[in-house]
Design a protein around this motif. Structure first.
Motif, PDB file in Angstrom:
ATOM      1  N   ALA A 180       0.848  -1.194   0.000  1.00  0.00           N
ATOM      2  CA  ALA A 180       0.000   0.000   0.000  1.00  0.00           C
ATOM      3  C   ALA A 180       0.879   1.237   0.000  1.00  0.00           C
ATOM      4  CB  ALA A 180      -0.923   0.000   1.210  1.00  0.00           C
ATOM      5  N   ARG A 181       0.407   2.273  -0.644  1.00  0.00           N
ATOM      6  CA  ARG A 181       1.165   3.522  -0.728  1.00  0.00           C
ATOM      7  C   ARG A 181       0.473   4.566   0.132  1.00  0.00           C
ATOM      8  NH1 ARG A 181       4.961   5.453  -4.445  1.00  0.00           N
ATOM      9  NH2 ARG A 181       5.049   7.722  -4.631  1.00  0.00           N
ATOM     10  N   GLN A 182       1.175   5.025   1.167  1.00  0.00           N
ATOM     11  CA  GLN A 182       0.680   6.055   2.062  1.00  0.00           C
ATOM     12  C   GLN A 182       1.528   7.298   1.869  1.00  0.00           C
ATOM     13  OE1 GLN A 182      -1.993   5.767   3.880  1.00  0.00           O
ATOM     14  NE2 GLN A 182      -2.354   3.580   3.588  1.00  0.00           N
ATOM     15  N   ASP A 196     -23.654 -17.294  -1.517  1.00  0.00           N
ATOM     16  CA  ASP A 196     -24.152 -17.965  -0.319  1.00  0.00           C
ATOM     17  C   ASP A 196     -23.089 -18.083   0.766  1.00  0.00           C
ATOM     18  OD1 ASP A 196     -22.537 -19.650  -1.753  1.00  0.00           O
ATOM     19  OD2 ASP A 196     -23.734 -21.453  -1.384  1.00  0.00           O
ATOM     20  N   GLN A 197     -22.038 -17.276   0.650  1.00  0.00           N
ATOM     21  CA  GLN A 197     -20.917 -17.347   1.591  1.00  0.00           C
ATOM     22  C   GLN A 197     -20.796 -16.032   2.368  1.00  0.00           C
ATOM     23  OE1 GLN A 197     -18.884 -20.203   1.784  1.00  0.00           O
ATOM     24  NE2 GLN A 197     -20.253 -21.146   0.274  1.00  0.00           N
ATOM     25  N   ASP A 198     -20.468 -16.152   3.659  1.00  0.00           N
ATOM     26  CA  ASP A 198     -20.073 -14.977   4.444  1.00  0.00           C
ATOM     27  C   ASP A 198     -18.627 -14.627   4.103  1.00  0.00           C
ATOM     28  OD1 ASP A 198     -22.498 -14.804   5.780  1.00  0.00           O
ATOM     29  OD2 ASP A 198     -21.847 -16.151   7.383  1.00  0.00           O
ATOM     30  N   VAL A 199     -18.353 -13.342   3.894  1.00  0.00           N
ATOM     31  CA  VAL A 199     -17.013 -12.888   3.541  1.00  0.00           C
ATOM     32  C   VAL A 199     -16.578 -11.848   4.570  1.00  0.00           C
ATOM     33  CG1 VAL A 199     -15.535 -11.844   1.786  1.00  0.00           C
ATOM     34  CG2 VAL A 199     -17.452 -13.308   1.098  1.00  0.00           C
ATOM     35  N   PHE A 200     -15.495 -12.148   5.273  1.00  0.00           N
ATOM     36  CA  PHE A 200     -14.910 -11.235   6.247  1.00  0.00           C
ATOM     37  C   PHE A 200     -13.514 -10.861   5.767  1.00  0.00           C
ATOM     38  CE2 PHE A 200     -17.753 -14.178   8.353  1.00  0.00           C
ATOM     39  CZ  PHE A 200     -18.592 -13.347   9.080  1.00  0.00           C
ATOM     40  N   VAL A 201     -13.235  -9.552   5.725  1.00  0.00           N
ATOM     41  CA  VAL A 201     -11.943  -9.059   5.238  1.00  0.00           C
ATOM     42  C   VAL A 201     -11.333  -8.161   6.310  1.00  0.00           C
ATOM     43  CG1 VAL A 201     -10.750  -7.748   3.454  1.00  0.00           C
ATOM     44  CG2 VAL A 201     -12.696  -9.188   2.845  1.00  0.00           C
ATOM     45  N   ASN A 202     -10.042  -8.324   6.549  1.00  0.00           N
ATOM     46  CA  ASN A 202      -9.349  -7.546   7.571  1.00  0.00           C
ATOM     47  C   ASN A 202      -7.957  -7.175   7.072  1.00  0.00           C
ATOM     48  OD1 ASN A 202      -8.622  -6.422  10.133  1.00  0.00           O
ATOM     49  ND2 ASN A 202      -7.530  -8.313  10.593  1.00  0.00           N
ATOM     50  N   VAL A 203      -7.546  -5.947   7.391  1.00  0.00           N
ATOM     51  CA  VAL A 203      -6.178  -5.494   7.133  1.00  0.00           C
ATOM     52  C   VAL A 203      -5.427  -5.566   8.454  1.00  0.00           C
ATOM     53  CG1 VAL A 203      -4.717  -3.630   6.302  1.00  0.00           C
ATOM     54  CG2 VAL A 203      -6.949  -4.019   5.252  1.00  0.00           C
ATOM     55  N   VAL A 204      -4.383  -6.359   8.518  1.00  0.00           N
ATOM     56  CA  VAL A 204      -3.663  -6.627   9.769  1.00  0.00           C
ATOM     57  C   VAL A 204      -3.021  -5.347  10.295  1.00  0.00           C
ATOM     58  CG1 VAL A 204      -1.750  -7.931  10.785  1.00  0.00           C
ATOM     59  CG2 VAL A 204      -3.282  -9.027   9.135  1.00  0.00           C
ATOM     60  N   GLY A 205      -3.050  -5.182  11.615  1.00  0.00           N
ATOM     61  CA  GLY A 205      -2.373  -4.061  12.255  1.00  0.00           C
ATOM     62  C   GLY A 205      -3.194  -2.803  12.376  1.00  0.00           C
ATOM     63  N   GLY A 206      -4.481  -2.845  11.993  1.00  0.00           N
ATOM     64  CA  GLY A 206      -5.309  -1.646  12.093  1.00  0.00           C
ATOM     65  C   GLY A 206      -5.070  -0.637  11.001  1.00  0.00           C
ATOM     66  N   MET A 207      -4.359  -1.001   9.950  1.00  0.00           N
ATOM     67  CA  MET A 207      -4.118  -0.084   8.843  1.00  0.00           C
ATOM     68  C   MET A 207      -5.399   0.112   8.034  1.00  0.00           C
ATOM     69  SD  MET A 207      -2.189   1.810   6.883  1.00  0.00           S
ATOM     70  CE  MET A 207      -0.528   1.463   7.425  1.00  0.00           C
ATOM     71  N   ARG A 208      -5.625   1.334   7.542  1.00  0.00           N
ATOM     72  CA  ARG A 208      -6.737   1.641   6.658  1.00  0.00           C
ATOM     73  C   ARG A 208      -6.188   1.904   5.255  1.00  0.00           C
ATOM     74  NH1 ARG A 208      -8.853   6.091   7.230  1.00  0.00           N
ATOM     75  NH2 ARG A 208      -7.532   7.058   8.804  1.00  0.00           N
ATOM     76  N   ILE A 209      -6.643   1.127   4.295  1.00  0.00           N
ATOM     77  CA  ILE A 209      -6.219   1.277   2.905  1.00  0.00           C
ATOM     78  C   ILE A 209      -7.308   2.023   2.155  1.00  0.00           C
ATOM     79  CG2 ILE A 209      -5.528   0.086   0.810  1.00  0.00           C
ATOM     80  CD1 ILE A 209      -4.523  -2.199   2.453  1.00  0.00           C
ATOM     81  N   GLN A 210      -6.970   3.185   1.624  1.00  0.00           N
ATOM     82  CA  GLN A 210      -7.935   4.029   0.930  1.00  0.00           C
ATOM     83  C   GLN A 210      -7.649   4.129  -0.558  1.00  0.00           C
ATOM     84  OE1 GLN A 210      -7.617   7.707   3.119  1.00  0.00           O
ATOM     85  NE2 GLN A 210      -8.860   6.952   4.810  1.00  0.00           N
TER      86      GLN A 210
END
Length: 452
Positions: free
Chosen positions: A297-299, A349-363
């Motif tokens: 990711a580019r911040q 028909d599937q639950d999808v959970f997505v997480n970015v490790v470390g609390g980072m927000r990718i915009q």
């Protein structure tokens, strides 16, 4: 004697109204109008910058320019967020949750700057003894920091005129008041007028000023939005609850790039800079696991390696859940539709959970491709190789579009030991210099899915 005129000021946006109303006509917030005395004409001026040419119209080509001189704070992460260092005459607004470390960071900056610049720490929330105790707990090498416990902006301006410091910290702007207004400290009119006077003083004397601002329950800086427009730089302190790491993000910067990040770790001796932030956002599993894909990711101007995790499981309810942490939920729904239409993989028909490790927000959109690869990896229970990375934007037609700074992302991944990268075809390296990483360019989503 002239009769005192009252008006109703919105505590959310600062708009004024001659009579009370349940809803602000400008921002739409409810029950936010508070009765205050109208600001005198002499003090109602905005904190603008007077023209050096006396108001004479000039052509832009005739205006002389010079590079703004900067002074290093002695902390590279702070210098990065500020755009290279402290600029004389610049006004910075620092906001963050209570207890996140705003005063701690600024005391460390003052201790580093004091041997090279004249500084002043103005506290309106703590006594001088409390400030001294904090400095002792931090173990600061330099305790010769001038401090002032004052809340009257007129007294503060008098001290600034007498001492002529080069760097000033005001903690916080919500505690100051001016004698020209009768409203309580922290109100919209007091915050706006006190900030305007400090901005005028900073521009007239070329003094760098840092204002500490409180935040609301929603995380925005308390007070009118005009406060963010008046200053040159707006910084936000962010952190993940339960984590000792802190992130300082630049939201606005007239002297540098926005969205720059500074990463710190909170310790007993204060905030310590993190030299390798990419290591914070990587789990580094002992062996490859399904549903985990590394991306770059580019911040601002800094590329950071982050881990995108996805968990796909059969839904037990009629409407499958779509949960995202660190990414936009609406974009997840759109990408899953593209995966079905152009990849032939249905997750309806599937639950999808997505997480970015470390609390980072990718915009940014560079996380589109790794998000779909992580979802497919979890759905098929096929691990993504631990030394592979991926980035790229996914279009509605199933194409893989390029992203900005592709070569810098590949260089950062090679430094961290990754050996293969799935990237858009337009982001493959063009120059002769070789990057120590195997690049696999793709133009369609189906080509990227074949790699998994």
């Amino acid at each position: 004697m002239a009769r005192t005129r009252t008006e109703y000021v919105c505590q959310s946006c600062g708009a004024s109204s001659p009579k009370w109303a349940g809803q602000c006509a400008d921002c739409g917030s409810w029950n936010s109008l508070v009765e205050t005395q109208a600001m005198p004409r002499s003090s109602a001026r905005a904190g603008g910058i007077s023209g050096t040419a006396g108001g004479r119209v000039q052509r832009l080509s005739e205006v002389g320019t010079q590079e703004a001189p900067r002074a290093s704070t002695g902390m590279p992460e702070v210098d990065r967020v500020l755009g290279g260092g402290v600029v004389r005459g610049a006004v910075c607004l620092l906001g963050g949750d209570p207890g996140i470390g705003k005063s701690t960071l600024l005391l460390q900056v003052l201790s580093s700057l004091q041997p090279r610049l004249t500084t002043l720490y103005v506290t309106g929330e703590e006594s001088l003894a409390q400030v001294h105790l904090r400095a002792q707990r931090l173990g600061l090498a330099n305790l010769d920091i001038p401090v002032l416990a004052e809340t009257s902006v007129e007294q503060i301006l008098a001290q600034l005129t007498q001492l002529k410091p080069a760097f000033v910290v005001v903690d916080s702007i919500q505690t100051l008041y001016t004698d020209t207004l009768d409203s309580a400290p922290g109100s919209v009119s007091q915050v706006r007028e006190c900030a305007a006077q400090l901005v005028r003083q900073a521009k007239a004397t070329q003094t760098a000023v840092v204002l500490v601002g409180h935040v609301t329950k929603e995380g925005a800086i308390a007070g009118p939005r005009v406060l963010e427009h008046m200053v040159d730089t707006v910084l936000y302190f962010e952190h993940d609850p339960g984590s000792r790491f802190r992130i300082v993000r630049a939201i606005k910067n007239r002297f540098g790039a926005v969205n720059e990040l500074g990463v710190f770790a909170m310790t007993d001796a204060g905030l310590k800079e993190v030299s390798n932030p990419s290591a914070l956002f990587l789990s580094r599993h002992p062996e490859p696991v399904p549903g985990s894909v590394i991306t770059v990711a580019r911040q601002g101007s800094r590329p950071l390696l982050v881990e995108v995790q996805a968990l796909v499981d059969r839904s037990s309810i009629g409407t499958p859940r779509r949960v995202t942490l660190g990414l936009e939920s609406n974009r997840l729904n759109m990408l899953l539709a593209v995966l079905h239409r152009h990849g032939g993989i249905a997750l309806g028909d599937q639950d999808v959970f997505v997480n970015v490790v470390g609390g980072m927000r990718i915009q940014e959109t560079a996380a589109d491709l790794p998000l779909l690869l992580a979802a497919l990896s979890s759905f098929r229970s096929r691990p993504w190789p631990s030394d592979w990375i991926a980035f790229g934007e996914i279009g509605l037609a199933g194409e893989v579009r390029p992203v900005a700074g592709g070569e810098e992302r590949l260089v950062e991944a090679a430094k961290q030991g990754f050996r293969r990268a799935i990237v858009p075809d337009a982001n493959k390296p063009r120059r002769a210099a070789k990057i120590d990483i195997e690049v696999v360019p793709v133009t369609r989503l189906a080509q990227a899915l074949d790699q998994l």
